[in-house]
Design an enzyme around this catalytic site. Structure first.
Site, PDB file in Angstrom:
ATOM      1  N   TYR A 141       0.864  -1.192   0.000  1.00 20.53           N
ATOM      2  CA  TYR A 141       0.000   0.000   0.000  1.00 20.53           C
ATOM      3  C   TYR A 141       0.893   1.233   0.000  1.00 20.53           C
ATOM      4  O   TYR A 141       1.634   1.473   0.952  1.00 20.53           O
ATOM      5  CB  TYR A 141      -0.866  -0.022   1.253  1.00 20.53           C
ATOM      6  CG  TYR A 141      -2.035   0.948   1.284  1.00 20.53           C
ATOM      7  CD1 TYR A 141      -3.263   0.552   1.800  1.00 20.53           C
ATOM      8  CD2 TYR A 141      -1.921   2.260   0.842  1.00 20.53           C
ATOM      9  CE1 TYR A 141      -4.338   1.435   1.849  1.00 20.53           C
ATOM     10  CE2 TYR A 141      -2.994   3.140   0.883  1.00 20.53           C
ATOM     11  CZ  TYR A 141      -4.197   2.722   1.397  1.00 20.53           C
ATOM     12  OH  TYR A 141      -5.254   3.593   1.447  1.00 20.53           O
ATOM     13  N   ASP A 236       8.228   2.590   2.908  1.00 22.37           N
ATOM     14  CA  ASP A 236       6.987   3.273   3.235  1.00 22.37           C
ATOM     15  C   ASP A 236       6.695   2.971   4.701  1.00 22.37           C
ATOM     16  O   ASP A 236       6.244   1.876   5.046  1.00 22.37           O
ATOM     17  CB  ASP A 236       5.859   2.774   2.320  1.00 22.37           C
ATOM     18  CG  ASP A 236       4.541   3.481   2.603  1.00 22.37           C
ATOM     19  OD1 ASP A 236       4.357   3.960   3.744  1.00 22.37           O
ATOM     20  OD2 ASP A 236       3.703   3.543   1.696  1.00 22.37           O
ATOM     21  N   LYS A 264       0.590   9.191   9.645  1.00 23.29           N
ATOM     22  CA  LYS A 264      -0.192   8.694  10.783  1.00 23.29           C
ATOM     23  C   LYS A 264       0.352   9.213  12.129  1.00 23.29           C
ATOM     24  O   LYS A 264       0.020  10.312  12.534  1.00 23.29           O
ATOM     25  CB  LYS A 264      -0.290   7.174  10.739  1.00 23.29           C
ATOM     26  CG  LYS A 264      -0.950   6.710   9.396  1.00 23.29           C
ATOM     27  CD  LYS A 264      -1.505   5.338   9.445  1.00 23.29           C
ATOM     28  CE  LYS A 264      -1.914   4.834   8.069  1.00 23.29           C
ATOM     29  NZ  LYS A 264      -3.323   4.777   7.814  1.00 23.29           N
TER      30      LYS A 264
HETATM   31  C1  LIG Z   1       1.667   1.932   4.120  1.00 24.54           C
HETATM   32  C2  LIG Z   1       0.779   3.097   3.765  1.00 24.54           C
HETATM   33  N1  LIG Z   1       1.255   4.033   2.934  1.00 24.54           N
HETATM   34  C3  LIG Z   1       0.506   5.106   2.593  1.00 24.54           C
HETATM   35  C4  LIG Z   1      -0.758   5.298   3.097  1.00 24.54           C
HETATM   36  C5  LIG Z   1      -1.571   6.485   2.703  1.00 24.54           C
HETATM   37  O1  LIG Z   1      -1.672   7.382   3.761  1.00 24.54           O
HETATM   38  P1  LIG Z   1      -2.869   8.435   3.815  1.00 24.54           P
HETATM   39  O2  LIG Z   1      -4.135   7.681   4.057  1.00 24.54           O
HETATM   40  O3  LIG Z   1      -2.476   9.379   4.912  1.00 24.54           O
HETATM   41  O4  LIG Z   1      -2.883   9.136   2.483  1.00 24.54           O
HETATM   42  C6  LIG Z   1      -1.288   4.348   3.967  1.00 24.54           C
HETATM   43  C7  LIG Z   1      -2.647   4.519   4.519  1.00 24.54           C
HETATM   44  O5  LIG Z   1      -3.166   3.707   5.252  1.00 24.54           O
HETATM   45  C8  LIG Z   1      -0.508   3.211   4.303  1.00 24.54           C
HETATM   46  O6  LIG Z   1      -0.998   2.238   5.107  1.00 24.54           O
END
Ligand SMILES: Cc1ncc(COP(=O)(O)O)c(C=O)c1O
Length: 428
Positions: A141, A236, A264
């Site tokens: 993700y 990430d 987060k």
């Molecule tokens: C691993 C990861 N990267 C990026 C994101 C995207 O973050 P946002 O929802 O703040 O755009 C998330 C969201 O859950 C995530 O779990």
């Protein structure tokens, strides 16, 4: 066990949402629960039902909802003004804290969401390497950009390394710029690199992909291969940052990437995320440091917002206190072990997967080490989540997030609710 009872006014709000919001929601969670407030590890819906909360706002509320010290820090800043578009002290101090704590971070650039952070991290890697392609992992993700939405949750099985777009509206050309490998499979990564290394700018990976732990040597192997082939490694850490350890998964696993993204937790429940990395790479954000063609333009109205930065700074201060991570891990372990016992006693073919700060069940008996093996029986999962919600356990569709605020009493309540939900699950 008292079950959740929605009030007439909650029903009215759900109806109103259906009228004015596509699919009746914000795109995030089940729409039948409308949360009004939270404190510590609990939240209350507009009908007054109390839940133990393992959603944690999808992760940011690692120290619990409305932590009094975070609230005080935020209130103090709100009274002084909420956004200025200039540098502000909280933002500068938060960047300094990240540089101190996160091994790969020489410099930090703030944005407002994890999606944005990932988008810029990929662009940064392309600018630095002057190459276009990105390698990611199936099921990884990385936000909602055209690049992130490649083989995040493919409905059909594709052939590696060709990605499958997850959304309508993505230009076909983007598919040619992303390569996909199975998580935990270094041999496939290596064969892709052998063929495409001179076109690839970076590998982006969630060091702990959703609920899947990296197998011993996998992250170190990615580090070795990226160094060997002259490719950047991006972690990430939007989820794992400051959750697995103070300093993130790169501290927890002892593998340092070139760039990471954070979100987060560092915003303490407010919209704030960041790209952090090596000074020579981050220099592309500095017009004075690179040639005109190498400059990466990046502006955001709320970037480094002082209220969000104040919340983030206080959250990190709380996490630095002795025993914070021990407590989070002890709570998570107690839940994981408790769930496991209840499942075994009931003879259910499911396993508890993840690590103490975040985990869930997978309705499958196979070992889970990549996207495909983590899928399990989705209908069973939905049904159990519904039964848990009725019993006032709130969680995401595929994850329990544990907070510092969850108590032994919360754990007991949760295990009772889980046992009751499983008993009904077996009967129906
Ligand atoms: C691993 C990861 N990267 C990026 C994101 C995207 O973050 P946002 O929802 O703040 O755009 C998330 C969201 O859950 C995530 O779990």
């Amino acid at each position: 066990m008292t079950e959740r009872k929605p009030s007439d006014s909650e029903h009215d709000l759900v109806d109103l949402a259906r009228r004015v919001l596509p699919a009746g929601g914000f795109g995030n969670m089940a729409q039948e629960v409308i949360i009004a407030s939270g404190r510590g590890g609990r939240v209350w819906d507009v009908s007054g039902n109390e839940y133990i909360d393992y959603l944690l706002g999808s992760g940011p509320m690692l120290v619990g909802h409305a932590h009094p010290e975070v609230v005080a820090a935020v209130e103090e800043q709100v009274r002084k003004g909420t956004t200025f578009f200039t540098n502000n002290e909280h933002g500068i101090r938060l960047a300094a804290e990240i540089v101190d704590a996160v091994p790969c971070a020489d410099k930090v650039r703030f944005v407002s969401s994890g999606s944005e952070a990932d988008l810029y991290a990929l662009r940064l890697a392309r600018a630095f390497k002057r190459r276009d392609k990105i390698l990611k992992f199936e099921g990884g993700y990385h936000g909602m950009s055209d690049y992130g939405l490649m083989s995040l949750a493919p409905k059909r099985v594709g052939n590696f390394p060709r990605p499958i777009p997850d959304s309508a509206g993505i230009p076909k050309s983007v598919q040619d710029e992303v390569l996909v490998a199975p998580f935990n499979d270094l041999a496939t990564v290596e064969s892709i690199l052998r063929e495409h290394h001179d076109e690839i700018a970076a590998i982006i990976v969630e060091p702990f992909q959703r609920l899947i732990a990296p197998q011993p040597g996998f992250l170190a192997g990615l580090r070795r291969l990226t160094e060997e082939y002259g490719i950047l490694l991006i972690f990430d850490e939007v989820v794992t940052g400051f959750r697995f350890a103070y300093g993130g998964a790169q501290k927890y696993y002892g593998v340092v990437p070139d760039i990471c993204t954070l979100g987060k937790t560092i915003g303490g429940g407010f919209p704030l995320a960041a790209i952090a990395g090596r000074a020579d790479i981050m220099a592309h954000f500095d017009k004075a440091a690179v040639a005109a063609d190498d400059f990466l333009m990046q502006i955001g109205t709320l970037s480094g917002n002082p209220v969000a930065a104040a919340a983030g700074l206080k959250t990190l201060e709380i996490l630095r206190r002795p025993g914070a991570y021990e407590s989070i891990f002890a709570t998570g372990r107690a839940l994981m072990e408790g769930f496991d016992k209840i499942l075994q006693t009931a003879g259910i073919k499911a396993r508890v997967v993840g690590d103490a700060p975040m985990f869930d069940l997978v309705f499958s008996e196979r070992p889970v080490n990549d996207y495909r093996s983590a899928i399990g029986d989705q209908d069973a999962m939905k049904r159990l989540n519904g039964l848990l919600r009725q019993r006032r356990i709130l969680k995401g569709e595929g994850k329990y997030y544990v907070s510092l605020a969850h108590t032994a009493e919360d754990v007991r309540f949760t295990l009772d609710a889980f046992a009751s939900a499983i008993a009904t699950f077996v009967r129906t």
